[in-house]
Design a protein around this motif. Structure first.
Motif, PDB file in Angstrom:
ATOM      1  N   GLY A 141       0.683  -1.302   0.093  1.00 12.70           N
ATOM      2  CA  GLY A 141      -0.019  -0.173   0.069  1.00 12.70           C
ATOM      3  C   GLY A 141       0.815   1.102   0.146  1.00 12.70           C
ATOM      4  O   GLY A 141       0.636   2.292  -0.624  1.00 12.70           O
ATOM      5  N   VAL A 142       1.842   1.372   0.636  1.00 14.24           N
ATOM      6  CA  VAL A 142       2.740   2.599   0.769  1.00 14.24           C
ATOM      7  C   VAL A 142       3.623   2.568  -0.374  1.00 14.24           C
ATOM      8  O   VAL A 142       3.629   3.380  -0.881  1.00 14.24           O
ATOM      9  CB  VAL A 142       3.619   2.334   2.251  1.00 14.24           C
ATOM     10  N   SER A 143       4.258   1.423  -0.738  1.00 17.81           N
ATOM     11  CA  SER A 143       5.261   1.673  -2.034  1.00 17.81           C
ATOM     12  C   SER A 143       4.494   1.888  -3.297  1.00 17.81           C
ATOM     13  O   SER A 143       4.936   2.889  -4.063  1.00 17.81           O
ATOM     14  CB  SER A 143       6.132   0.783  -1.947  1.00 17.81           C
ATOM     15  N   THR A 144       3.560   1.045  -3.560  1.00 16.96           N
ATOM     16  CA  THR A 144       2.920   1.127  -4.899  1.00 16.96           C
ATOM     17  C   THR A 144       1.902   2.366  -4.822  1.00 16.96           C
ATOM     18  O   THR A 144       1.893   3.097  -5.791  1.00 16.96           O
ATOM     19  CB  THR A 144       1.992  -0.176  -4.875  1.00 16.96           C
ATOM     20  N   GLY A 145       1.300   2.707  -3.722  1.00 19.01           N
ATOM     21  CA  GLY A 145       0.720   4.150  -3.485  1.00 19.01           C
ATOM     22  C   GLY A 145       1.674   5.040  -3.895  1.00 19.01           C
ATOM     23  O   GLY A 145       1.203   6.161  -4.777  1.00 19.01           O
ATOM     24  N   GLY A 146       2.942   5.213  -3.407  1.00 22.59           N
ATOM     25  CA  GLY A 146       3.888   6.009  -3.866  1.00 22.59           C
ATOM     26  C   GLY A 146       4.130   6.052  -5.124  1.00 22.59           C
ATOM     27  O   GLY A 146       4.442   7.215  -5.919  1.00 22.59           O
ATOM     28  N   LEU A 147       4.599   4.844  -5.822  1.00 24.64           N
ATOM     29  CA  LEU A 147       4.780   4.690  -7.214  1.00 24.64           C
ATOM     30  C   LEU A 147       3.509   5.226  -8.134  1.00 24.64           C
ATOM     31  O   LEU A 147       4.047   5.863  -9.106  1.00 24.64           O
ATOM     32  CB  LEU A 147       4.935   3.143  -7.461  1.00 24.64           C
ATOM     33  N   PHE A 148       2.326   5.095  -7.818  1.00 26.01           N
ATOM     34  CA  PHE A 148       1.258   5.312  -8.621  1.00 26.01           C
ATOM     35  C   PHE A 148       1.263   6.935  -8.511  1.00 26.01           C
ATOM     36  O   PHE A 148       0.871   7.776  -9.588  1.00 26.01           O
ATOM     37  CB  PHE A 148      -0.048   5.041  -8.160  1.00 26.01           C
ATOM     38  N   MET A 149       1.571   7.453  -7.582  1.00 23.62           N
ATOM     39  CA  MET A 149       1.646   9.010  -7.448  1.00 23.62           C
ATOM     40  C   MET A 149       2.730   9.535  -8.162  1.00 23.62           C
ATOM     41  O   MET A 149       2.568  10.644  -8.893  1.00 23.62           O
ATOM     42  CB  MET A 149       1.887   9.515  -5.762  1.00 23.62           C
ATOM     43  N   LEU A 150       3.903   8.792  -8.250  1.00 20.30           N
ATOM     44  CA  LEU A 150       4.820   9.274  -8.959  1.00 20.30           C
ATOM     45  C   LEU A 150       4.583   9.192 -10.389  1.00 20.30           C
ATOM     46  O   LEU A 150       4.873   9.989 -11.194  1.00 20.30           O
ATOM     47  CB  LEU A 150       6.148   8.447  -8.702  1.00 20.30           C
ATOM     48  N   ALA A 151       3.748   8.269 -11.013  1.00 18.99           N
ATOM     49  CA  ALA A 151       3.410   8.035 -12.368  1.00 18.99           C
ATOM     50  C   ALA A 151       2.578   9.209 -12.666  1.00 18.99           C
ATOM     51  O   ALA A 151       2.512   9.786 -13.655  1.00 18.99           O
ATOM     52  CB  ALA A 151       2.799   6.751 -12.475  1.00 18.99           C
ATOM     53  N   MET A 209      13.331   6.120  -7.125  1.00 14.42           N
ATOM     54  CA  MET A 209      14.348   5.180  -6.816  1.00 14.42           C
ATOM     55  C   MET A 209      14.292   4.333  -5.351  1.00 14.42           C
ATOM     56  O   MET A 209      14.263   3.190  -5.373  1.00 14.42           O
ATOM     57  CB  MET A 209      15.744   5.598  -6.803  1.00 14.42           C
ATOM     58  N   VAL A 210      13.968   5.191  -4.501  1.00 17.47           N
ATOM     59  CA  VAL A 210      13.692   4.726  -3.072  1.00 17.47           C
ATOM     60  C   VAL A 210      12.496   3.686  -3.158  1.00 17.47           C
ATOM     61  O   VAL A 210      12.374   2.508  -2.712  1.00 17.47           O
ATOM     62  CB  VAL A 210      13.421   5.862  -2.309  1.00 17.47           C
ATOM     63  N   LEU A 211      11.333   4.339  -3.847  1.00 21.48           N
ATOM     64  CA  LEU A 211      10.123   3.468  -3.641  1.00 21.48           C
ATOM     65  C   LEU A 211      10.185   2.383  -4.629  1.00 21.48           C
ATOM     66  O   LEU A 211       9.698   1.168  -4.348  1.00 21.48           O
ATOM     67  CB  LEU A 211       8.983   4.393  -4.153  1.00 21.48           C
ATOM     68  N   MET A 212      11.012   2.449  -5.826  1.00 19.67           N
ATOM     69  CA  MET A 212      11.345   1.253  -6.574  1.00 19.67           C
ATOM     70  C   MET A 212      11.901   0.123  -5.878  1.00 19.67           C
ATOM     71  O   MET A 212      11.539  -1.062  -5.807  1.00 19.67           O
ATOM     72  CB  MET A 212      12.107   1.897  -7.835  1.00 19.67           C
ATOM     73  N   LEU A 213      12.950   0.463  -5.242  1.00 18.03           N
ATOM     74  CA  LEU A 213      13.791  -0.358  -4.260  1.00 18.03           C
ATOM     75  C   LEU A 213      13.105  -1.129  -3.163  1.00 18.03           C
ATOM     76  O   LEU A 213      13.033  -2.304  -2.911  1.00 18.03           O
ATOM     77  CB  LEU A 213      14.878   0.192  -3.718  1.00 18.03           C
TER      78      LEU A 213
END
Lengths: 505, 681
Positions: free
Chosen positions: A345-355, A385-389
């Motif tokens: 939830g945290v990391s993919t949420g972040g990745l979607f925000m980035l996208a 990078m951080v959220l991807m890792l």
């Protein structure tokens, strides 16, 4: 006033604060700026209120806490019964954590029908929290279906491209699947006269539900289909990429971040809680589907030309880990599954925000449109990078903890499943690093991208909490695991009993 | 009682440095960035030295727990740290060589863009590497293990504007992950069977097991899986392919990560797990065979490479092969000895190569060098020492450690020894080839050493775009580390002089408590002939005279091999420089094959990568997802649509009307539920 006086009402407060905010919004004038600030305030209020839960939660106790049980409708016998254990507690907090970030990320990207957007967002938040805190099956089902409407509208009204197709597909897919769960719930009610989860669980364990043994297999499947579509488990996953690609950013964040977890949460709570024997009997093929999801989702993610679809398929892969962990019936597997839910939830949420931020700037998710973004957007790239890792599962970030526990649990129960699941560590590195290379490294090839603005203060405020949370969860996972564990243990009690019974026979 | 050493400070210090430079370094001046990085890395070295100075007064093995990390059921993992003779050696090598390379980097990277980023990554690498060597359980080791992979990824791709650099970083990470997959499965097996990942309980569980009992399969499986991890990290067959590409990174990175420290992590991990490996003879054989083959294979490729860093890269793979060979014949202290001397001389060689590259304005092709001896004397002399050291010519460091490995290999099987000897000859040959091509003869580069891409607009992140003012010696900040490493490469082997040469092999004695204390009751009867020799108690008593004579003969043979390599290199690259081309023409097919690295990368691409991408695209995505699942759904949806044509007013395309229908539908469902509920009562 003692803070513990709040305990019985705190869940209602958290659940309905956003709804109250949405109702107030109805009467506010259409001044977009004020509406945004108001929505941010409301969602932050809900978040702050939800912090009461982990702070005052008794970590060592396995049962439901902050309970409130009031008769609501006499016929049918529906109770307003709320409560959380160590699992649902954190899912509720995850929802309140992500919603203010969704408000921030939609600040500029939503310009039309702003008021409706935030009303839908806040209604969605109420429904999502409601799913996790309901202990009455009717109430649960009510919130479960209630999430559909705002989400489908968010996709249909604020999405892009084939948004109507995506919204309808999402709606029909999950709605039809939910009917099976409804039938199962009604069967249980017809036999017992109660929707109360705890009472049903007790009755089922004591063998007091008439015809239960013969029907339990079907009931299990009824619940399972609804949850499996929501997760989504292979082969019910095709609604997800479409929904994500067309959804607005905030919709994607809540969809991937929270809505999918309704499915895995449901499996944990109801499939395991009410039907332990059937869960064990069906664990084999379910785990196989989960494994297919892990590998298949990753392979399809790898070749996606579209950034958002890539992240969507990666969710299929990650949620496969959750299901694999749940149906390993081990402490590590279940704790890990719960942890993956939160971490994803945290990391993919972040990745979607980035996208979404990229889409705001360039109005495309096509990976080949980008390249070399690290030069014009260094801060954005570093955050990505951080959220991807974290998503790759690097130790000391949150993805690793959950995946490691799930895989070790799966390995304990069936070594082959653990080994196949562990190939996921290779796949996730492949699809994410390859994507990162194509989007961020090299020279800027597309002249438009050379002038892209790096993320500003508001965008950082929306993104960095997810990055910080990913780090804290990876370094100090016990802050979460300590309260998750006792609940997991009580969930596993029937399984150890079943196991000993089987051995006894 | 041993006081609390607070070992956790050693990794934490560089992490603080990495965080400061990473978060705020952009605003710092270059001296400030360098100051922060050197201070925190130096502090870690100082603290490690302090611990080394007090080492004899400590109760070893020492362990400490900083905090709990994760838990599930009865399984728990802590942030815990462990110190014994083995970790002390690693600690000193990593912090010492690491600190020297930090100093060197200040000079080397001074004119590059992203100066703060570079030092932040470098400090981050130190943090993870120190976690790796200090961890008290396999999971903390795994933090370091994956973390150094991350740092390596970031640093290989440091010049990310170059596509080749970005691709190389990604390749390194993914190939390492394949190894990590094996490592993870090994950990799961340990959790399942020993209930813990802490070194002490795991080794205590393993110690009473022997190859005869039913546990042999389990231990062999664990050992082989650990070997998969080690092969990934330490670039052994078949996972070595990432290391040559990793040379895309800045040269100090190649020196630190891809020569001196990170790539030796696999050797450290196997040595640390020696209790397991010793009880899995089959796995030991695999380790020895892979090590031997890698040593030879990489050495042959090294002969044909023309890029100075690529030669050193293949040389590193080859030398790591020696270390694995040593592990495979249960000569763990010999492996660690070579690990240490290799860190000195290979670190030196890379830094000197960097100094050469620096001097000629970024050129890496040895065919465009030559005659640099007079122009860069410091670099020349230090590199000469490094070359002699790696070639195995006494009395320099590489001689002692390599000879120790060859002798122990011979005791296991003459095949290992013979291949090792051939490799030693090849090593000497390709290293002196490098030396002759670089330093002797006439300068073959363009006169002003103008870098061809020096005028690229994006010179900020292209190496050595800035300084191109003729061949010049490097600044003192780069020379001093070279000199120190040269001294270490010279004398570093003297602490392990074997008994046959009148020494006491103090290094082996120092490590004895680690490797011999828990030696299992292996005797030659348990070992299949020609495979693994029992770890003999070398430290006790003088060896028999015959064995000593034999050992001396073998030592002589390997020195002769090294000198032959030197002689051949002189013949081909100094005396008759037109010969190599003629030989290459004669052996055209073979030469091309070796030059193209046996086409292994191409085979991997054709057999693994491309089919995987094609299947994912055509079968899984377009096939299953779109043509099977979605087509089925859409067909049924079409059917439903025809059915609902009569009510097609619903499909007005108007969002609000959709919303209305959706809400009405939901309401209807709820009403239906209520009605059902009423009826049921």
């Amino acid at each position: 006033m003692n803070v513990h006086d709040l305990d019985p009402v705190i869940l209602s407060l958290i659940t309905f604060t956003p709804l109250a905010g949405a109702i107030l919004l109805l009467f506010l004038p259409r001044r977009d700026r004020e509406i945004r600030w108001f929505s941010l305030g409301i969602s932050l209020l809900a978040f702050v209120a939800s912090l009461h839960l982990p702070v005052h939660f008794h970590r060592a106790e396995p049962g439901f806490q902050f309970e409130l049980d009031k008769a609501w409708i006499p016929t049918p016998n529906i109770h307003y019964h709320l409560g959380v254990d160590g699992v649902s507690l954190w899912l509720a907090v995850l929802t309140t954590f992500l919603t203010p970030l969704c408000v921030l990320i939609s600040w500029r990207s939503v310009n039309e029908r702003v008021k409706e957007f935030f009303i839908l967002l806040l209604v969605l938040e109420t429904a999502l929290i409601g799913v996790f805190v309901s202990l009455d099956l009717f109430l649960f089902y009510f919130f479960w279906e209630a999430t559909l409407i705002p989400m489908a509208l968010l996709i249909g009204m604020y999405g892009h491209g084939r948004k109507i197709y995506a919204a309808v597909k999402f709606f029909l897919y999950t709605m039809i699947a939910s009917m099976f769960m409804l039938a199962a719930i009604l069967w249980l009610y017809a036999k017992t006269g109660t929707f109360d989860f705890i009472a049903l669980q007790r009755a089922a364990q004591a063998g007091q539900i008439p015809d239960f043994p013969s029907a339990a297999g079907w009931l299990f499947l009824g619940f399972f289909v609804a949850f499996a579509v929501k997760v989504p488990l292979f082969p019910f996953h095709t609604w997800l990429p479409d929904a994500h690609v067309e959804a607005p950013t905030a919709g994607s964040v809540l969809l991937a971040g929270v809505l999918l977890k309704m499915g895995t949460y449901g499996m944990l709570r109801f499939n395991l809680g009410l039907f332990p024997l059937q869960a064990r009997a069906n664990a084999g093929w379910i785990s196989v589907l989960a494994l297919i999801g892990i590998i298949y989702g990753a392979l399809v993610a790898m070749i996606q030309p579209n950034l958002k679809k890539l992240i969507a398929y990666s969710s299929v892969s990650h949620l496969g880990f959750v299901v694999l962990g749940i149906f390993s019936f081990t402490a590590a597997g279940l704790s890990g599954a719960t942890f993956v839910m939160l971490a994803h939830g945290v990391s993919t949420g972040g990745l979607f925000m980035l996208a979404g931020l990229l889409y705001e700037r360039r109005h495309t998710y096509e990976i080949r449109e980008y390249g070399g973004l690290a030069t014009p957007m260094p801060v954005y790239s570093a955050t990505f990078m951080v959220l991807m890792l974290a998503s790759v599962g690097l130790p000391l970030l949150n993805g690793f903890i959950g995946e490691f526990l799930v895989l070790s649990g799966a390995f304990q129960s069936r070594p082959l499943f653990g080994i196949l699941g562990a190939t996921g560590v290779i796949w996730s590195a492949c699809y994410l690093l390859w994507m990162y290379q194509r989007v961020f490294f090299g020279q800027v090839r597309n002249a438009v991208n050379a002038g892209l603005l790096d993320i500003d203060g508001r965008e950082r405020t929306a993104l960095w909490p997810t990055a910080v949370a990913a780090l804290v969860m990876g370094v100090a996972p016990l802050l979460w695991l300590n309260s998750i564990e006792p609940s997991i243990h009580s969930m596993l009690v029937p399984f150890t009993q079943v196991a000993s019974k089987v051995v006894g026979q | 009682m041993t006081p609390n050493l607070h070992l956790w400070w050693i990794p934490l210090l560089p992490l603080i440095g990495a965080a400061i430079n990473g978060l705020f370094g952009k605003k710092f001046s270059r001296p400030a960035v360098a100051g922060v990085a050197l201070t925190f890395c130096g502090a870690a070295f100082a603290y490690a030295s302090y611990i080394a100075s007090r080492f004899s007064s400590l109760a070893i093995p020492y362990s400490e727990t900083l905090a709990h990390w994760m838990r599930a059921g009865s399984f728990q993992v802590d942030f815990a740290f462990y110190l014994d003779q083995l970790s002390l050696v690693m600690l000193l090598v990593v912090t010492g060589v690491g600190f020297l390379i930090h100093i060197y980097s200040v000079g080397y990277m001074w004119e590059e863009g992203g100066f703060y980023r570079f030092f932040s990554y470098l400090n981050l690498f130190m943090f993870f590497m120190l976690m790796l060597v200090l961890g008290s359980n396999y999971l903390v080791m795994f933090i370091g293990w994956e973390g150094v992979g991350l740092a390596s990824y970031l640093l290989i791709g440091f010049f990310f504007l170059r596509d080749s650099a970005a691709a190389a970083g990604k390749k390194a990470f993914i190939v390492n992950r394949i190894g990590d997959f094996g490592f993870l499965i090994a950990l799961f097996l340990m959790i399942r069977h020993f209930g813990s990942l802490d070194f002490s309980p795991v080794f205590q569980s393993v110690a009473p097991m022997s190859a005869e009992t039913g546990a042999a399969g389990l231990l062999t499986a664990i050992a082989l899986l650990l070997m998969v991890g080690a092969a990934g990290k330490s670039a052994q067959i078949p996972l070595y392919v990432w290391l040559p590409d990793a040379m895309e990174g800045p040269t100090p990175v190649s020196a630190l990560i891809h020569a001196a420290t990170m790539v030796t992590a696999g050797v450290y991990m196997i040595s640390r797990s020696h209790v397991i490996f010793e009880r899995a003879p089959m796995a030991l054989t695999v380790v020895a065979v892979i090590g031997t083959l890698t040593a030879l294979f990489a050495a042959t490729i090294g002969i044909t490479q023309t890029d100075i860093k690529k030669v050193l890269a293949y040389s590193t793979i080859s030398q790591l092969g020696y270390m694995f060979l040593a592990c495979g014949v249960a000569a763990f202290s010999a492996a660690i000895f070579h690990l240490m001397t290799h860190a000195f001389f290979k670190g030196l060689l890379f830094l000197a190569a960097g100094s050469v590259i620096h001097a000629v304005g970024g050129e890496q092709d040895m065919r465009k060098m030559g005659g640099l001896r007079k122009k860069i004397p410091w670099t020349f002399w230090t590199m000469t020492i490094g070359t002699i050291a790696i070639a195995g010519i006494p009395p320099l460091a590489g001689f002692f450690s390599k000879d120790e490995i060859l002798w122990r290999a011979y005791q296991a099987s003459w095949v290992y020894w013979l291949i090792g000897l051939i490799t030693a000859f090849l090593t000497s040959f390709y290293m002196f080839r490098l030396w002759f091509l670089t330093f002797t003869g006439e300068y073959r580069g363009s006169q002003d050493a103008q870098r061809h891409d020096a005028d690229t607009p994006a010179a900020a992140s292209v190496p050595h775009g800035g300084h191109s003012h003729g061949v010049h010696e490097s600044p003192m900040v780069m020379i001093v580390p070279l000199v120190i490493l040269a001294v270490l490469s010279f004398v570093g082997g003297w602490i392990g002089i074997p008994g046959s040469l009148g020494g006491k092999n103090q290094f082996d004695k120092f490590l004895a408590p680690v490797f011999h204390a828990s030696t299992p009751a292996l005797n030659s009867a348990h070992t299949m002939p020609g495979e693994t020799a029992p770890p003999e108690q070398q430290t006790e008593g003088p060896e028999p005279q015959t064995s000593r004579t034999t050992e001396l003969i073998f030592t002589g043979i390997s020195v002769v091999a090294a000198l032959l390599g030197l002689g051949l290199a002189w013949l081909l690259y100094s005396f008759q420089p037109e010969l190599p081309q003629r030989i290459a023409d004669t052996l055209n097919g073979l030469y091309t094959t070796v030059l193209n690295k046996y086409y292994v990368d191409d085979i991997y691409a054709a057999v693994l990568v491309n089919p995987l991408l094609a299947i994912s695209t055509n079968v899984l995505w377009h096939g299953v997802d779109q043509n099977v699942i979605d087509a089925t759904l859409n067909n049924s949806a079409d059917g439903a649509r025809q059915l609902s044509d009569s009510v097609r007013h619903m499909q007005s395309g108007n969002i609000r009307s959709y919303a209305g229908w959706v809400a009405a539908g939901a309401a209807a469902v709820i009403c239906y539920m209520v009605w059902l509920g009423v009826r049921a009562q």
